[in-house]
Motif scaffolding. Structure first.
Motif, PDB file in Angstrom:
ATOM      1  N   THR A   6     -35.393 -85.604  46.929  1.00 40.32           N
ATOM      2  CA  THR A   6     -36.229 -86.779  46.654  1.00 40.32           C
ATOM      3  C   THR A   6     -36.020 -87.283  45.233  1.00 40.32           C
ATOM      4  O   THR A   6     -35.864 -88.488  45.002  1.00 40.32           O
ATOM      5  N   ALA A   7     -36.004 -86.379  44.273  1.00 43.35           N
ATOM      6  CA  ALA A   7     -35.842 -86.781  42.876  1.00 43.35           C
ATOM      7  C   ALA A   7     -34.482 -87.432  42.639  1.00 43.35           C
ATOM      8  O   ALA A   7     -34.364 -88.357  41.817  1.00 43.35           O
ATOM      9  N   GLU A   8     -33.465 -86.976  43.350  1.00 37.58           N
ATOM     10  CA  GLU A   8     -32.127 -87.557  43.183  1.00 37.58           C
ATOM     11  C   GLU A   8     -32.074 -88.977  43.742  1.00 37.58           C
ATOM     12  O   GLU A   8     -31.464 -89.871  43.139  1.00 37.58           O
ATOM     13  N   VAL A   9     -32.719 -89.191  44.877  1.00 42.32           N
ATOM     14  CA  VAL A   9     -32.789 -90.548  45.442  1.00 42.32           C
ATOM     15  C   VAL A   9     -33.534 -91.465  44.479  1.00 42.32           C
ATOM     16  O   VAL A   9     -33.094 -92.585  44.197  1.00 42.32           O
ATOM     17  N   ALA A  10     -34.655 -90.991  43.971  1.00 37.49           N
ATOM     18  CA  ALA A  10     -35.447 -91.791  43.042  1.00 37.49           C
ATOM     19  C   ALA A  10     -34.636 -92.146  41.796  1.00 37.49           C
ATOM     20  O   ALA A  10     -34.663 -93.293  41.326  1.00 37.49           O
ATOM     21  N   ALA A  11     -33.893 -91.181  41.268  1.00 35.22           N
ATOM     22  CA  ALA A  11     -33.101 -91.423  40.066  1.00 35.22           C
ATOM     23  C   ALA A  11     -31.996 -92.448  40.313  1.00 35.22           C
ATOM     24  O   ALA A  11     -31.687 -93.273  39.436  1.00 35.22           O
ATOM     25  N   LEU A  12     -31.407 -92.430  41.489  1.00 36.25           N
ATOM     26  CA  LEU A  12     -30.343 -93.380  41.812  1.00 36.25           C
ATOM     27  C   LEU A  12     -30.825 -94.818  41.736  1.00 36.25           C
ATOM     28  O   LEU A  12     -30.062 -95.720  41.356  1.00 36.25           O
ATOM     29  N   ILE A  15     -36.602 -95.449  40.486  1.00 34.89           N
ATOM     30  CA  ILE A  15     -37.963 -95.529  41.013  1.00 34.89           C
ATOM     31  C   ILE A  15     -38.629 -94.161  40.936  1.00 34.89           C
ATOM     32  O   ILE A  15     -37.961 -93.147  40.706  1.00 34.89           O
ATOM     33  N   HIS A  16     -39.923 -94.113  41.155  1.00 33.92           N
ATOM     34  CA  HIS A  16     -40.659 -92.850  41.132  1.00 33.92           C
ATOM     35  C   HIS A  16     -40.442 -92.124  42.462  1.00 33.92           C
ATOM     36  O   HIS A  16     -40.341 -92.773  43.514  1.00 33.92           O
ATOM     37  N   PRO A  17     -40.390 -90.786  42.455  1.00 33.18           N
ATOM     38  CA  PRO A  17     -40.274 -90.053  43.723  1.00 33.18           C
ATOM     39  C   PRO A  17     -41.355 -90.422  44.738  1.00 33.18           C
ATOM     40  O   PRO A  17     -41.103 -90.418  45.947  1.00 33.18           O
ATOM     41  N   ASN A  18     -42.551 -90.759  44.251  1.00 35.54           N
ATOM     42  CA  ASN A  18     -43.611 -91.171  45.175  1.00 35.54           C
ATOM     43  C   ASN A  18     -43.256 -92.459  45.918  1.00 35.54           C
ATOM     44  O   ASN A  18     -43.727 -92.685  47.036  1.00 35.54           O
ATOM     45  N   THR A  19     -42.438 -93.301  45.283  1.00 32.41           N
ATOM     46  CA  THR A  19     -42.009 -94.532  45.947  1.00 32.41           C
ATOM     47  C   THR A  19     -41.108 -94.209  47.130  1.00 32.41           C
ATOM     48  O   THR A  19     -41.195 -94.846  48.187  1.00 32.41           O
ATOM     49  N   VAL A  20     -40.254 -93.205  46.967  1.00 29.84           N
ATOM     50  CA  VAL A  20     -39.391 -92.770  48.077  1.00 29.84           C
ATOM     51  C   VAL A  20     -40.264 -92.266  49.225  1.00 29.84           C
ATOM     52  O   VAL A  20     -40.021 -92.590  50.398  1.00 29.84           O
ATOM     53  N   ARG A  21     -41.274 -91.504  48.896  1.00 32.15           N
ATOM     54  CA  ARG A  21     -42.185 -90.998  49.935  1.00 32.15           C
ATOM     55  C   ARG A  21     -42.942 -92.149  50.605  1.00 32.15           C
ATOM     56  O   ARG A  21     -43.214 -92.109  51.807  1.00 32.15           O
ATOM     57  N   LEU A  22     -43.267 -93.183  49.807  1.00 24.17           N
ATOM     58  CA  LEU A  22     -43.946 -94.357  50.371  1.00 24.17           C
ATOM     59  C   LEU A  22     -43.027 -95.079  51.361  1.00 24.17           C
ATOM     60  O   LEU A  22     -43.485 -95.526  52.421  1.00 24.17           O
ATOM     61  N   TYR A  23     -41.741 -95.184  51.024  1.00 23.36           N
ATOM     62  CA  TYR A  23     -40.782 -95.801  51.954  1.00 23.36           C
ATOM     63  C   TYR A  23     -40.803 -95.074  53.298  1.00 23.36           C
ATOM     64  O   TYR A  23     -40.761 -95.700  54.360  1.00 23.36           O
ATOM     65  N   GLU A  24     -40.880 -93.742  53.215  1.00 22.27           N
ATOM     66  CA  GLU A  24     -40.930 -92.946  54.448  1.00 22.27           C
ATOM     67  C   GLU A  24     -42.222 -93.230  55.215  1.00 22.27           C
ATOM     68  O   GLU A  24     -42.201 -93.441  56.440  1.00 22.27           O
ATOM     69  N   LYS A  25     -43.333 -93.259  54.494  1.00 21.51           N
ATOM     70  CA  LYS A  25     -44.629 -93.493  55.135  1.00 21.51           C
ATOM     71  C   LYS A  25     -44.671 -94.859  55.827  1.00 21.51           C
ATOM     72  O   LYS A  25     -45.243 -95.005  56.909  1.00 21.51           O
ATOM     73  N   LEU A  26     -44.039 -95.867  55.207  1.00 22.75           N
ATOM     74  CA  LEU A  26     -44.037 -97.226  55.749  1.00 22.75           C
ATOM     75  C   LEU A  26     -42.935 -97.445  56.789  1.00 22.75           C
ATOM     76  O   LEU A  26     -42.772 -98.560  57.283  1.00 22.75           O
TER      77      LEU A  26
END
Length: 247
Positions: A6-12, A15-26
């Protein structure tokens, strides 16, 4: 096949790691698999999907269901229904082009009104009469006045009376609002025209002052629509590549 945390996706994508998790939730990205320790495992497909999301929401054009359409496109792509995603992206780009044509046409109408090429008989009208003439509600007229777009003179009895110049100004406002220009950008244009009747209309509508702390898409409608259209073309290229090279 390379995988990402997750942190690697966010760094790419910055964005914040929580944003990646939000993408999943949505449901904007597929639900990732998990390692035995519970950590999410993201693939190249997730990376490309995140690239689509960043392009789709880089310029958020909200009018006429455009945001909903691009969100549907992202969910179709996340579900790997790439044919549906391509169709939605094509519709989205076509609608953006139409919105841009509408915005350009509104500027042309304003130019005609300012040049006097659209002429009508002189009159003095009350607010109710103006509402019926222009096909806008009395509340809308009040709103435009409250936002400083128009100052209407009053008779001795307190009733507003709209002059030819007032009606022309209202037609300018109406044309621009129907094309989704913001009240702020219209006010900016009217103020600019009062200082310089020969001012460039497109530049005045599309150039917020640097002192503005908050600038919306509709405050720079023409350039925003053009940028969103370019992003839509890039989205189509990515979707086509995802279809041709599924991960």
């Amino acid at each position: 096949m390379r995988t990402y945390k997750t942190a690697e996706v966010a760094a790419l994508f910055g964005i914040h790691p929580n944003t990646v998790r939000l993408y999943e939730k949505l449901k904007l990205i597929p639900t990732p698999q998990r390692q035995p320790n519970g950590y999410r495992i993201f693939t190249e497909f997730h990376i490309r999907q995140c690239r689509l999301i960043r392009l789709a929401f880089q310029v958020e054009v909200l009018q006429n269901g455009l945001r909903e359409k691009i969100t549907q496109m992202l969910r179709a792509s996340a579900a790997k229904d790439l044919d549906a995603a391509l169709a939605l992206a094509q519709d989205y780009r076509a609608q953006l082009r139409q919105e841009r044509r509408n915005a350009e046409e509104a500027v042309e109408i304003v130019q005609q009104l300012l040049s006097g090429s659209i002429r009508e008989s002189p009159r003095r009208l009350k607010r109710k009469d103006v509402s019926e003439l222009l096909g806008v509600s009395m509340d809308t007229l009040r709103n435009w006045e409250m936002n400083g777009l128009l100052t209407v003179k009053r008779r001795a009895n307190g009733y507003r009376v709209y002059s030819d110049e007032d009606i022309r100004r209202l037609k300018i406002i109406r044309a621009l609002r129907r094309a989704h220009y913001s009240l702020e950008s219209i006010l900016r244009l009217l103020q600019r025209l009062s200082q310089d009747p020969a001012a460039d209309l497109r530049a005045a509508l599309d150039t917020p002052p640097p002192t503005d702390e908050i600038v919306s898409v509709c405050d720079r409608l023409l350039s925003s629509l053009l940028a969103a259209e370019r992003n839509a073309s890039a989205i189509l290229d990515i979707l086509q590549d995802m279809k041709n090279r599924p991960s």
